[in-house]
Design a protein around this motif. Sequence first.
Motif, PDB file in Angstrom:
ATOM      1  N   THR A  49       0.835  -1.207   0.000  1.00 42.43           N
ATOM      2  CA  THR A  49       0.000   0.000   0.000  1.00 42.43           C
ATOM      3  C   THR A  49       0.864   1.249   0.000  1.00 42.43           C
ATOM      4  O   THR A  49       0.592   2.202  -0.739  1.00 42.43           O
ATOM      5  CB  THR A  49      -0.922   0.026   1.233  1.00 42.43           C
ATOM      6  N   ALA A  53       0.844   4.057  -2.861  1.00 36.87           N
ATOM      7  CA  ALA A  53       0.540   5.466  -2.582  1.00 36.87           C
ATOM      8  C   ALA A  53       1.674   6.359  -3.074  1.00 36.87           C
ATOM      9  O   ALA A  53       1.446   7.431  -3.640  1.00 36.87           O
ATOM     10  CB  ALA A  53       0.307   5.664  -1.088  1.00 36.87           C
ATOM     11  N   ARG A  54       2.895   5.913  -2.871  1.00 34.03           N
ATOM     12  CA  ARG A  54       4.067   6.661  -3.346  1.00 34.03           C
ATOM     13  C   ARG A  54       4.047   6.783  -4.873  1.00 34.03           C
ATOM     14  O   ARG A  54       4.275   7.853  -5.440  1.00 34.03           O
ATOM     15  CB  ARG A  54       5.334   5.955  -2.871  1.00 34.03           C
ATOM     16  N   GLU A  56       1.394   6.527  -6.776  1.00 38.50           N
ATOM     17  CA  GLU A  56       0.236   7.350  -7.150  1.00 38.50           C
ATOM     18  C   GLU A  56       0.568   8.833  -7.031  1.00 38.50           C
ATOM     19  O   GLU A  56       0.154   9.642  -7.861  1.00 38.50           O
ATOM     20  CB  GLU A  56      -0.961   6.990  -6.259  1.00 38.50           C
ATOM     21  N   ILE A  64      -0.227  12.636  -1.701  1.00 40.37           N
ATOM     22  CA  ILE A  64      -1.122  11.530  -1.361  1.00 40.37           C
ATOM     23  C   ILE A  64      -0.896  11.169   0.108  1.00 40.37           C
ATOM     24  O   ILE A  64       0.251  11.068   0.556  1.00 40.37           O
ATOM     25  CB  ILE A  64      -0.856  10.287  -2.243  1.00 40.37           C
ATOM     26  N   VAL A  66      -1.734   8.440   3.380  1.00 37.54           N
ATOM     27  CA  VAL A  66      -2.150   7.095   3.774  1.00 37.54           C
ATOM     28  C   VAL A  66      -2.594   7.233   5.220  1.00 37.54           C
ATOM     29  O   VAL A  66      -1.813   7.666   6.073  1.00 37.54           O
ATOM     30  CB  VAL A  66      -0.992   6.078   3.660  1.00 37.54           C
ATOM     31  N   PHE A  82      -5.813   5.203   1.115  1.00 37.78           N
ATOM     32  CA  PHE A  82      -5.003   6.320   0.643  1.00 37.78           C
ATOM     33  C   PHE A  82      -5.765   7.112  -0.404  1.00 37.78           C
ATOM     34  O   PHE A  82      -6.668   6.621  -1.065  1.00 37.78           O
ATOM     35  CB  PHE A  82      -3.609   5.889   0.167  1.00 37.78           C
ATOM     36  N   THR A 121       2.230  11.406   4.583  1.00 33.08           N
ATOM     37  CA  THR A 121       1.988  12.062   3.298  1.00 33.08           C
ATOM     38  C   THR A 121       3.179  11.882   2.362  1.00 33.08           C
ATOM     39  O   THR A 121       4.316  12.150   2.731  1.00 33.08           O
ATOM     40  CB  THR A 121       1.741  13.580   3.511  1.00 33.08           C
TER      41      THR A 121
END
Length: 173
Positions: A49, A53-54, A56, A64, A66, A82, A121
């Motif tokens: 995850t 997220a990184r 994205e 972004i 989480v 996220f 973040t």
Amino acid sequence: MKKTKGFTLIELMVTIAILAVVVGIAAPNMGMFITRQKVSSQSSELATTLAAARAEAARTNQDIVVIPAADNTNGWASGWCFGPTAIDNCSHAAVIKIFGNIDADQVEISSPYRQSSNRLTFRRDGTLLNSIGAQAFKVTSSKLKSSSTDARCIQLNKLGKTNINKVAPNANC
């Protein structure tokens, strides 16, 4: 004299007795194996995850976050999500992806990152917003033996990359 095919009652009883002994030895170890696998699985899913997220953040060129499903230090055990920095909980419409814990009564995930403050973040370049204060996630279970190294610590470096380490259940990350 005709020879009949099949097993005698004595042969069947001996086989069942041997099976009962084997099951009696294996059953307690199976429970510990399942717990270890759940801790390992949750660690991998959380690390995946964080990497997603990184990625994205870099892909969309926006920050972004989480966040845990519940706003407390053990809130991660209930799941996480996220999305853009506008989200404040996992029910928010802008959430990109939601993850739930497989078995919250067996696996504990703790981290100082929260929903409302000290949020995790990733900047639009994939690095952590507060890289100096990168905190670790601890994934463990109360069912693990204290002498084992079956718990996991997920460390984040200042570039936002994750590293999973095996630790004792009572050790700090």
